[in-house]
Design a protein around this motif. Structure first.
Motif, short mmCIF file in Angstrom:
data_model
loop_
_atom_site.label_atom_id
_atom_site.label_comp_id
_atom_site.label_asym_id
_atom_site.label_seq_id
_atom_site.Cartn_x
_atom_site.Cartn_y
_atom_site.Cartn_z
N ALA A 16 80.82 28.25 152.65
CA ALA A 16 80.02 27.32 153.63
C ALA A 16 78.42 27.83 153.75
O ALA A 16 78.17 28.77 154.26
CB ALA A 16 80.66 27.21 155.06
N GLU A 17 77.58 27.08 153.07
CA GLU A 17 75.98 27.34 153.04
C GLU A 17 75.61 26.99 154.53
O GLU A 17 75.67 25.64 154.69
CB GLU A 17 75.65 26.80 151.94
CG GLU A 17 74.00 27.26 151.91
CD GLU A 17 73.29 26.81 150.58
OE1 GLU A 17 73.01 27.86 149.47
OE2 GLU A 17 72.92 25.69 150.44
N VAL A 18 75.01 27.94 155.34
CA VAL A 18 74.28 27.55 156.48
C VAL A 18 72.71 27.40 156.48
O VAL A 18 72.23 26.32 156.90
CB VAL A 18 74.59 28.73 157.57
CG1 VAL A 18 73.69 28.45 158.85
CG2 VAL A 18 76.10 28.76 157.75
N LEU A 19 72.09 28.40 155.65
CA LEU A 19 70.78 28.21 155.37
C LEU A 19 70.48 27.54 153.97
O LEU A 19 71.00 28.09 152.92
CB LEU A 19 70.05 29.51 155.41
CG LEU A 19 70.22 30.22 156.84
CD1 LEU A 19 69.50 31.74 156.75
CD2 LEU A 19 69.69 29.65 157.92
N THR A 20 69.55 26.50 154.06
CA THR A 20 69.44 25.78 152.81
C THR A 20 67.93 25.82 152.42
O THR A 20 67.41 24.79 152.45
CB THR A 20 70.00 24.42 152.84
OG1 THR A 20 69.42 23.74 153.98
CG2 THR A 20 71.54 24.35 153.09
N GLY A 21 67.32 26.98 151.96
CA GLY A 21 65.90 27.04 151.61
C GLY A 21 65.24 27.17 152.63
O GLY A 21 64.10 26.58 152.62
N VAL A 22 65.10 28.15 153.41
CA VAL A 22 64.22 28.49 154.52
C VAL A 22 63.21 29.67 153.94
O VAL A 22 63.59 30.57 153.29
CB VAL A 22 65.23 29.22 155.58
CG1 VAL A 22 64.16 29.91 156.62
CG2 VAL A 22 66.03 28.25 156.35
N SER A 23 62.07 29.18 154.53
CA SER A 23 60.79 30.24 153.98
C SER A 23 59.93 30.25 155.28
O SER A 23 59.59 29.32 155.91
CB SER A 23 60.14 29.48 152.87
OG SER A 23 60.73 29.23 151.79
#
Length: 244
Positions: A16-23
């Motif tokens: 389960a991916e919670v963060l999808t490309g946070v910068s």
């Protein structure tokens, strides 16, 4: 020069991916807050940064690439996390919990690191009064103070706070945020994850809104506090209550 630079961060639990490309980034001496609803990925962000969760993306802290750094190595570099559940040693006295927080400066042989105890006691007089008391017998507010004091004992370059107001009475919340304001005035770099958007934006320099694993808004704390979308979603009820 950014103290912390996060680029394209992906993290989650199992499949389960919670963060999808946070910068995002944080400069030295700055207080940056991440606000958002339950389940948005705020705590996941902090756990990924400190190394408690596997993640993908580029993390640079104080010039060091954290890609291969373990949790212990990140702590030694100067990252300190005050977790949502405090994670204190309940069967040990308050002062012993604080001394354990000084592991980093002790290991680095920083002179007079134990002097940090007096600083913590000056910030939190109640901890000094209860220094011989078992941590497990403290009130919720006192436990939060102890968790914060223990993190400060590590002389961190970046203090990360996960929901410091969670479960606390309004008067205690005000006291905790007063301490955060004081640390900010002293130049302590802080990454603050918080559901109480109003309180967070009042003490922060810059903020990000995290929703369903992605950043939806960012700006100075003042800009976000006046953004209609933030007001309606996160501040509207609080403002309505305040005006009644």
């Amino acid at each position: 020069m950014a103290l912390l630079q996060v680029t394209d961060l992906h993290a989650g639990y199992g499949r389960a991916e919670v963060l999808t490309g946070v910068s995002f980034q944080l400069a030295k001496g700055q207080v940056v807050t991440v606000i958002g609803p339950n389940g948005a990925g705020k705590s996941t962000t902090l756990n990924a940064l400190v190394g408690a969760l596997p993640c993908r993306g580029r993390l640079v802290f104080d010039g060091a690439d954290l890609a291969e750094a373990t949790l212990e190595e990140r702590v030694m570099l100067g990252l300190a996390l005050v977790p949502e559940k405090r994670e204190l040693f309940g069967t040990m006295p308050v002062e012993d919990n604080l001394v354990l927080g000084g592991f980093r400066p002790m290991k680095l042989r920083i002179p007079k690191w134990r002097d940090g105890l007096e600083r913590v006691y000056e910030l939190f007089p109640r901890l000094k009064e209860r220094r011989a008391q078992l941590a497990g017998t403290l009130s919720g507010g006192e436990r939060q103070m102890l968790a914060l004091g223990r993190a400060l004992m590590s002389q961190p370059k970046l203090l990360m706070l996960d929901e410091p107001s969670l479960g606390l009475a309004p008067l205690v919340v005000r006291e905790i945020f007063h301490i955060i304001e004081r640390l900010r005035a002293e130049g302590v770099s802080i990454l603050l994850v918080e559901q109480n958007a109003r309180a967070a934006l009042e003490v922060a320099d810059y903020g990000y809104v995290l929703e369903t694993g992605e950043l939806s808004l960012q700006g100075t704390a003042r800009e976000l506090a006046n953004d209609p979308r933030v007001v309606e979603t996160y501040l509207g009820a609080a403002r309505g209550a305040a005006s009644e």
